[in-house]
Design a protein around this motif. Structure first.
Motif, PDB file in Angstrom:
ATOM      1  N   LEU A 271       0.837  -1.209   0.000  1.00  0.00           N
ATOM      2  CA  LEU A 271       0.000   0.000   0.000  1.00  0.00           C
ATOM      3  C   LEU A 271       0.870   1.257   0.000  1.00  0.00           C
ATOM      4  CD1 LEU A 271      -2.613  -1.279   2.592  1.00  0.00           C
ATOM      5  CD2 LEU A 271      -3.123  -0.699   0.207  1.00  0.00           C
ATOM      6  N   ALA A 272       1.950   1.214   0.774  1.00  0.00           N
ATOM      7  CA  ALA A 272       2.834   2.386   0.842  1.00  0.00           C
ATOM      8  C   ALA A 272       3.492   2.639  -0.509  1.00  0.00           C
ATOM      9  CB  ALA A 272       3.905   2.171   1.920  1.00  0.00           C
ATOM     10  N   GLU A 273       3.914   1.556  -1.172  1.00  0.00           N
ATOM     11  CA  GLU A 273       4.529   1.676  -2.500  1.00  0.00           C
ATOM     12  C   GLU A 273       3.615   2.410  -3.472  1.00  0.00           C
ATOM     13  OE1 GLU A 273       7.618  -0.533  -4.239  1.00  0.00           O
ATOM     14  OE2 GLU A 273       7.840   1.065  -2.731  1.00  0.00           O
ATOM     15  N   ALA A 274       2.307   2.180  -3.320  1.00  0.00           N
ATOM     16  CA  ALA A 274       1.341   2.810  -4.218  1.00  0.00           C
ATOM     17  C   ALA A 274       0.989   4.218  -3.739  1.00  0.00           C
ATOM     18  CB  ALA A 274       0.086   1.954  -4.305  1.00  0.00           C
ATOM     19  N   GLY A 275       1.624   4.661  -2.656  1.00  0.00           N
ATOM     20  CA  GLY A 275       1.378   6.017  -2.160  1.00  0.00           C
ATOM     21  C   GLY A 275       0.037   6.154  -1.458  1.00  0.00           C
ATOM     22  N   ILE A 276      -0.498   5.037  -0.965  1.00  0.00           N
ATOM     23  CA  ILE A 276      -1.800   5.107  -0.283  1.00  0.00           C
ATOM     24  C   ILE A 276      -1.593   5.312   1.207  1.00  0.00           C
ATOM     25  CG2 ILE A 276      -3.870   3.780   0.338  1.00  0.00           C
ATOM     26  CD1 ILE A 276      -3.720   2.482  -2.390  1.00  0.00           C
ATOM     27  N   ASN A 277      -2.254   6.328   1.734  1.00  0.00           N
ATOM     28  CA  ASN A 277      -2.177   6.637   3.150  1.00  0.00           C
ATOM     29  C   ASN A 277      -3.133   5.760   3.933  1.00  0.00           C
ATOM     30  OD1 ASN A 277      -0.677   8.359   4.722  1.00  0.00           O
ATOM     31  ND2 ASN A 277      -1.473  10.156   3.636  1.00  0.00           N
ATOM     32  N   VAL A 278      -2.609   5.001   4.880  1.00  0.00           N
ATOM     33  CA  VAL A 278      -3.457   4.145   5.702  1.00  0.00           C
ATOM     34  C   VAL A 278      -3.628   4.827   7.050  1.00  0.00           C
ATOM     35  CG1 VAL A 278      -3.613   1.919   6.858  1.00  0.00           C
ATOM     36  CG2 VAL A 278      -2.700   2.063   4.537  1.00  0.00           C
ATOM     37  N   ASP A 279      -4.857   4.824   7.561  1.00  0.00           N
ATOM     38  CA  ASP A 279      -5.092   5.500   8.842  1.00  0.00           C
ATOM     39  C   ASP A 279      -5.170   4.485   9.979  1.00  0.00           C
ATOM     40  OD1 ASP A 279      -5.783   7.245  10.840  1.00  0.00           O
ATOM     41  OD2 ASP A 279      -7.837   7.553  10.154  1.00  0.00           O
ATOM     42  N   MET A 280      -6.371   4.019  10.310  1.00  0.00           N
ATOM     43  CA  MET A 280      -6.486   3.070  11.420  1.00  0.00           C
ATOM     44  C   MET A 280      -6.077   1.682  10.956  1.00  0.00           C
ATOM     45  SD  MET A 280     -10.261   4.197  12.697  1.00  0.00           S
ATOM     46  CE  MET A 280     -10.451   5.105  14.221  1.00  0.00           C
ATOM     47  N   ILE A 281      -5.432   0.926  11.826  1.00  0.00           N
ATOM     48  CA  ILE A 281      -5.090  -0.462  11.505  1.00  0.00           C
ATOM     49  C   ILE A 281      -5.431  -1.324  12.717  1.00  0.00           C
ATOM     50  CG2 ILE A 281      -3.263  -2.117  10.947  1.00  0.00           C
ATOM     51  CD1 ILE A 281      -1.648   0.179   9.781  1.00  0.00           C
ATOM     52  N   VAL A 282      -6.132  -2.425  12.477  1.00  0.00           N
ATOM     53  CA  VAL A 282      -6.395  -3.368  13.558  1.00  0.00           C
ATOM     54  C   VAL A 282      -6.101  -4.760  13.075  1.00  0.00           C
ATOM     55  CG1 VAL A 282      -8.123  -4.345  15.100  1.00  0.00           C
ATOM     56  CG2 VAL A 282      -8.286  -1.949  14.452  1.00  0.00           C
ATOM     57  N   GLN A 283      -5.345  -5.513  13.875  1.00  0.00           N
ATOM     58  CA  GLN A 283      -5.189  -6.934  13.581  1.00  0.00           C
ATOM     59  C   GLN A 283      -5.828  -7.660  14.742  1.00  0.00           C
ATOM     60  OE1 GLN A 283      -1.378  -8.697  12.170  1.00  0.00           O
ATOM     61  NE2 GLN A 283      -1.671 -10.035  13.934  1.00  0.00           N
ATOM     62  N   SER A 284      -6.778  -8.506  14.436  1.00  0.00           N
ATOM     63  CA  SER A 284      -7.471  -9.196  15.516  1.00  0.00           C
ATOM     64  C   SER A 284      -6.592 -10.326  16.022  1.00  0.00           C
ATOM     65  CB  SER A 284      -8.787  -9.762  15.003  1.00  0.00           C
ATOM     66  OG  SER A 284      -8.513 -10.720  14.013  1.00  0.00           O
ATOM     67  N   THR A 285      -6.756 -10.663  17.299  1.00  0.00           N
ATOM     68  CA  THR A 285      -6.045 -11.832  17.801  1.00  0.00           C
ATOM     69  C   THR A 285      -7.088 -12.906  18.039  1.00  0.00           C
ATOM     70  OG1 THR A 285      -6.236 -10.788  19.942  1.00  0.00           O
ATOM     71  CG2 THR A 285      -4.087 -10.711  18.907  1.00  0.00           C
ATOM     72  N   ARG A 286      -6.894 -13.996  17.361  1.00  0.00           N
ATOM     73  CA  ARG A 286      -7.790 -15.134  17.554  1.00  0.00           C
ATOM     74  C   ARG A 286      -6.938 -16.296  18.036  1.00  0.00           C
ATOM     75  NH1 ARG A 286     -10.411 -16.483  12.211  1.00  0.00           N
ATOM     76  NH2 ARG A 286     -11.070 -14.512  11.297  1.00  0.00           N
ATOM     77  N   HIS A 287      -7.570 -17.278  18.602  1.00  0.00           N
ATOM     78  CA  HIS A 287      -6.780 -18.437  19.040  1.00  0.00           C
ATOM     79  C   HIS A 287      -6.721 -19.441  17.907  1.00  0.00           C
ATOM     80  CE1 HIS A 287      -6.625 -16.718  22.986  1.00  0.00           C
ATOM     81  NE2 HIS A 287      -7.927 -16.505  22.909  1.00  0.00           N
ATOM     82  N   GLU A 288      -6.313 -18.963  16.762  1.00  0.00           N
ATOM     83  CA  GLU A 288      -6.239 -19.825  15.584  1.00  0.00           C
ATOM     84  C   GLU A 288      -4.984 -19.468  14.819  1.00  0.00           C
ATOM     85  OE1 GLU A 288      -9.819 -19.206  13.299  1.00  0.00           O
ATOM     86  OE2 GLU A 288     -10.996 -19.318  15.148  1.00  0.00           O
ATOM     87  N   ALA A 289      -4.766 -20.147  13.712  1.00  0.00           N
ATOM     88  CA  ALA A 289      -3.553 -19.891  12.930  1.00  0.00           C
ATOM     89  C   ALA A 289      -3.729 -18.728  11.965  1.00  0.00           C
ATOM     90  CB  ALA A 289      -3.164 -21.152  12.167  1.00  0.00           C
ATOM     91  N   SER A 290      -4.889 -18.080  12.012  1.00  0.00           N
ATOM     92  CA  SER A 290      -5.079 -16.944  11.108  1.00  0.00           C
ATOM     93  C   SER A 290      -5.737 -15.783  11.844  1.00  0.00           C
ATOM     94  CB  SER A 290      -5.941 -17.364   9.914  1.00  0.00           C
ATOM     95  OG  SER A 290      -7.274 -17.550  10.335  1.00  0.00           O
TER      96      SER A 290
END
Ligand code: ASP
Ligand code: MG
Length: 393
Positions: A271-290
Motif C-alpha cells: 500500500l505504501a509503494e502505491a502512495g496510499i495513506n493508511v489511517d487506522m489499523i487493527v489486527q485481531s487476535t484469535r486463538h487460531e492460525a489466522s
C-alpha cells in the motif's frame, strides 16, 4: 478568492497593509473549486493519471490567482509582482502531489520587496528535482504561507479563508459550536490529522517547528480569528477542546490472513509503494492460525487499495477481502486528556447512550477516534460536543 469581486477585495486589503508601512507578501490558493474541477477533468481522461502531469495541471490554479491578484493591485495604482512557487524559492522533494518543502530561498522575494513590489506567490506549489513543478498536497497553500513566513522572519502568518476560525466542532453540523480564540500547535495538528479541514496538518507541523504563529481568520472581515501557537499547559483545562468528524473514510478487511511474521509488512508495504495513506489499523487476535487485518483509507483510494490487497491476499493464501465505504470517523482532541482520567469512558458512554456502535478505536496521547457508521456521524459529533460541554453558554 472565489471571483473577480473577491480578488479586488483582497487587493484592497493588501494595499491597505502596504499603506500602513508593511512589506507585503501574499500567498494565494486557487479560485473557488478550481482545483477540484481540474482534478475532475483529469479523472474523466484516466483513473491512473501520472502524478507529475497532475502537478503540472493543478499548479495552474494558483498561477491564475496570483497573476489576477497582481493585476488587481496594479489597477489600484500599486506595484505588484506575481511569482510561481519555484520563482518564490519553494524547493521541494520529488514527491509529486504531496511533495515536502526541503528549503526556501527567499532571495527573489526580498529583491521584489526592496523594489517596492507587493509580492504575490502562487501557493501549493514548488519546484523539485529536475526543475519539475510539484504540489504540496490538498490545502498546501497553508504550507507555502508558513514556510515563507518562517523564511522571511515574519512573527505571524495570517491565513485568510472562508471560515473565521477554528471551532469546537463543525458549525454546520453542531449549532452551538464555539470559535476558539487560541489553540496549541499540538491540538491543532491532531484536529487537522483527523479531518478538520481548516488548516493543512503539515503547515501546522511546520509552524510549530519554526515557531510561526498562525492567525486563522476570515477573508471576508477584519475581525479576530483563532491563533495557533505555543500554549503553556494549564492545569484544570478542559480535557477536550474539539470534536471532529470525517466522512471521507473507507474500511478494508483482509480475512483469515496466516498468523506469521512478515504478513503485515507485505500488506502495508504494498500500500505504501502505491502512495496510499493508511489511517487506522487493527489486527485481531484469535486463538487460531489466522487473523483478520482491518484498515481504513480515504474513499478516493479505496478501489486501488482493494486491488492491491486482493493481490497480496492471494499470494498469502488469505480468505478474501471485503470493504465498506459507508463508515466515518469521529474524534475528540485535547491535551488535557493526558492528565484527566476517564475521558475515553465518557466518550464511549455518550456514543452508547445514542445507540451508536463503535467498530474500531484508536488513540494518541491527546486524541481518541472511533470508526462508526457514516449515517451516525452527525449524531455522534453533537452527542460528544454536549458530553464535553464545548458549546456556547
Ligand atoms: N488549491 C489547493 C487545494 O484546493 C491548495 C489550497 O487550497 O491550499 O487543495
Ligand atoms: Mg483550494
Amino acid at each position: 478568492m472565489a471571483d473577480i469581486a473577491r480578488i479586488r477585495h483582497v487587493a484592497a486589503r493588501l494595499v491597505r497593509a502596504k499603506d500602513e508601512g508593511h512589506d507585503v507578501v501574499a500567498v494565494v490558493s486557487a479560485m473557488g473549486d478550481v482545483t477540484d474541477e481540474l482534478l475532475e477533468m483529469a479523472r474523466q481522461l484516466t483513473d491512473r493519471p501520472s502524478r507529475r502531469e497532475l502537478d503540472m495541471l493543478l499548479a495552474t490554479g494558483e498561477q491564475v490567482s496570483s497573476a489576477l491578484l497582481a493585476l488587481a493591485i496594479n489597477s489600484l495604482g500599486y506595484r505588484a509582482v506575481a511569482l510561481t512557487g519555484g520563482q518564490g524559492g519553494i524547493i521541494t522533494d520529488g514527491g509529486f502531489t504531496r511533495a515536502r518543502i526541503l528549503k526556501v530561498d527567499p532571495a527573489r522575494i526580498r529583491e521584489e520587496m526592496a523594489r517596492g513590489n507587493i509580492v504575490v506567490v502562487a501557493g501549493f506549489q514548488g519546484v523539485g528535482p529536475g526543475n519539475d513543478i510539484t504540489t504540496l498536497g490538498r490545502g498546501g497553500s497553508d504550507a507555502t504561507a508558513v514556510a515563507l513566513a518562517a523564511a522571511l522572519g515574519a512573527p505571524v502568518c495570517d491565513i485568510c479563508t472562508d471560515v473565521d476560525g477554528v471551532y469546537t466542532a463543525d458549525p454546520r453540523v453542531v449549532r452551538n459550536a464555539r470559535k476558539l480564540p487560541v489553540i496549541s500547535y499540538e491540538e491543532m495538528m491532531e484536529l487537522a490529522y483527523v479531518g478538520a479541514r481548516v488548516l493543512q496538518a503539515r503547515a501546522v507541523e511546520m509552524a510549530s517547528q519554526q515557531r510561526v504563529v498562525i492567525h486563522l481568520r476570515s477573508s471576508f472581515s477584519d475581525g479576530p480569528g483563532t491563533l495557533v501557537k505555543e500554549v503553556p499547559a494549564v492545569e484544570n483545562a478542559k480535557p477536550v477542546v474539539g470534536v471532529v468528524h470525517d466522512p471521507d473514510v473507507a474500511r478494508v478487511t483482509l480475512l483469515s490472513v496466516p498468523d506469521r511474521p512478515g504478513v503485515a509488512h507485505r500488506i502495508f508495504y504494498a500500500l505504501a509503494e502505491a502512495g496510499i495513506n493508511v489511517d487506522m489499523i487493527v489486527q485481531s487476535t484469535r486463538h487460531e492460525a489466522s487473523t483478520d487485518v482491518l484498515f481504513t483509507v480515504s474513499r478516493a483510494d479505496l478501489m486501488q487499495a482493494m486491488e492491491i490487497v486482493q493481490a497480496v491476499g492471494r499470494e498469502l493464501g488469505a480468505g478474501g477481502c471485503v470493504f465498506d465505504a459507508g463508515v466515518g470517523k469521529v474524534s475528540i482532541v485535547g491535551s488535557g486528556m493526558a492528565t484527566h482520567p476517564g475521558v475515553a469512558a465518557r466518550m464511549f458512554g455518550a456514543l452508547a447512550r445514542n445507540g451508536i456502535n463503535i467498530q474500531v478505536i484508536s488513540t494518541s496521547e491527546i486524541r481518541i477516534s472511533c470508526l462508526i457508521d457514516a449515517a451516525d456521524l452527525e449524531r455522534a459529533v453533537t452527542a460528544l460536543h454536549d458530553e464535553f460541554e464545548l458549546g456556547l453558554g
